[in-house]
Scaffold this motif. Structure first.
Motif, mmCIF file in Angstrom:
data_model
loop_
_atom_site.group_PDB
_atom_site.id
_atom_site.type_symbol
_atom_site.label_atom_id
_atom_site.label_comp_id
_atom_site.label_asym_id
_atom_site.label_seq_id
_atom_site.Cartn_x
_atom_site.Cartn_y
_atom_site.Cartn_z
ATOM 1 N N ALA A 91 -9.608 27.911 -36.502
ATOM 2 C CA ALA A 91 -8.106 28.250 -35.885
ATOM 3 C C ALA A 91 -8.055 27.580 -34.514
ATOM 4 C CB ALA A 91 -8.032 30.002 -35.584
ATOM 5 N N GLY A 92 -9.286 27.720 -34.012
ATOM 6 C CA GLY A 92 -9.630 26.876 -32.585
ATOM 7 C C GLY A 92 -9.272 25.256 -32.913
ATOM 8 N N ILE A 93 -9.818 24.689 -34.007
ATOM 9 C CA ILE A 93 -9.401 23.489 -34.056
ATOM 10 C C ILE A 93 -8.043 23.032 -34.387
ATOM 11 C CG2 ILE A 93 -10.009 21.495 -35.942
ATOM 12 C CD1 ILE A 93 -13.016 22.545 -36.033
ATOM 13 N N GLY A 94 -7.466 23.877 -35.313
ATOM 14 C CA GLY A 94 -5.968 23.864 -35.505
ATOM 15 C C GLY A 94 -5.162 23.885 -34.306
ATOM 16 N N LEU A 95 -5.593 24.645 -33.432
ATOM 17 C CA LEU A 95 -4.925 25.101 -32.114
ATOM 18 C C LEU A 95 -5.057 23.642 -31.193
ATOM 19 C CD1 LEU A 95 -5.269 28.747 -31.012
ATOM 20 C CD2 LEU A 95 -2.948 27.606 -31.794
ATOM 21 N N SER A 96 -6.447 22.983 -31.404
ATOM 22 C CA SER A 96 -6.361 21.936 -30.326
ATOM 23 C C SER A 96 -5.555 20.692 -30.869
ATOM 24 C CB SER A 96 -7.867 21.669 -30.511
ATOM 25 O OG SER A 96 -8.284 21.301 -31.752
ATOM 26 N N TYR A 97 -5.401 20.862 -32.251
ATOM 27 C CA TYR A 97 -4.703 19.819 -32.885
ATOM 28 C C TYR A 97 -3.045 20.029 -32.680
ATOM 29 C CZ TYR A 97 -8.453 17.450 -35.229
ATOM 30 O OH TYR A 97 -9.423 16.880 -35.549
ATOM 31 N N GLY A 101 2.205 19.513 -29.609
ATOM 32 C CA GLY A 101 3.357 19.984 -30.478
ATOM 33 C C GLY A 101 3.827 21.175 -29.562
ATOM 34 N N LEU A 102 2.835 22.150 -29.382
ATOM 35 C CA LEU A 102 3.163 23.390 -28.933
ATOM 36 C C LEU A 102 3.818 23.308 -27.417
ATOM 37 C CD1 LEU A 102 0.305 25.752 -30.147
ATOM 38 C CD2 LEU A 102 2.491 25.702 -30.884
ATOM 39 N N ILE A 103 3.291 22.476 -26.751
ATOM 40 C CA ILE A 103 3.582 22.149 -25.367
ATOM 41 C C ILE A 103 5.002 21.580 -25.317
ATOM 42 C CG2 ILE A 103 3.333 20.596 -23.515
ATOM 43 C CD1 ILE A 103 0.317 20.920 -23.912
ATOM 44 N N ALA A 104 5.359 20.655 -26.362
ATOM 45 C CA ALA A 104 6.612 20.147 -26.585
ATOM 46 C C ALA A 104 7.548 21.135 -26.871
ATOM 47 C CB ALA A 104 6.829 18.974 -27.587
ATOM 48 N N MET A 105 7.344 22.071 -27.840
ATOM 49 C CA MET A 105 8.059 22.832 -28.151
ATOM 50 C C MET A 105 8.486 24.130 -27.055
ATOM 51 S SD MET A 105 7.528 24.003 -32.070
ATOM 52 C CE MET A 105 5.858 24.552 -32.025
#
Length: 163
Positions: A91-97, A101-105
């Motif tokens: 989960a941590g690796i997925g969030l880092s990737y 995109g999360l910041i842009a959203m």
């Protein structure tokens, strides 16, 4: 340093029925409380009592605990720990990737919220301005309605007035 040789002799056993008596010691006798640690009063095979250094006795070994079976909950926890840890790591690796995109959203959502807020404030102003410009030379018609009823289950009567 010179080596001195000492000869050890033993007392010859008595052949008579009388016990062997030894003369009283010339020095004062030590009390049991005065004997230093590691020294003990011993009786030799010939019957003589003397002080001697003793080997320290080793304490008995503590009892070995009996092997007990491992409880089922401990086995389950031990098996789940790597799985849970691996899931958290994934989960941590997925969030880092996904972070860019999360910041842009997030920025797009804030822009959408600002647009909606501006629309809710501007829409009534635009509609009021448009209505007032179309009705500038005409009179407005007011419609009123009066309804009356007698009793709880009585029939209702109404009038409509155009002014």
């Amino acid at each position: 340093m010179h080596d001195t040789t000492y000869t050890i002799t033993t007392h010859a056993p008595h052949t008579t029925d009388r016990p062997a008596y030894f003369p009283a010691p010339a020095e004062p006798v030590m009390l049991p409380s005065e004997i230093p640690p590691g020294v003990q009063m011993v009786t030799l095979p010939g019957g003589i009592r003397t002080l001697a250094y003793i080997q320290p006795t080793t304490p008995p070994a503590p009892p070995v605990p009996a092997a007990q079976p491992i409880p089922a909950w401990a086995k389950t926890t031990a098996l789940l720990a790597p799985t849970v840890g691996g899931g958290i790591a994934a989960a941590g690796i997925g969030l880092s990737y996904a972070a860019p995109g999360l910041i842009a959203m997030t920025q797009a959502l804030w822009s959408a919220v600002a647009l909606i807020a501006a629309g809710t404030i501007a829409a009534p102003l635009v509609l009021r301005a448009a209505r007032s410009s179309t009705n500038s030379g005409q009179s407005t018609t007011h419609i009123t309605q009066n309804i009356t009823a007698s009793g709880m289950f009585g029939r209702a009567n109404g009038t409509i007035n155009h002014r």
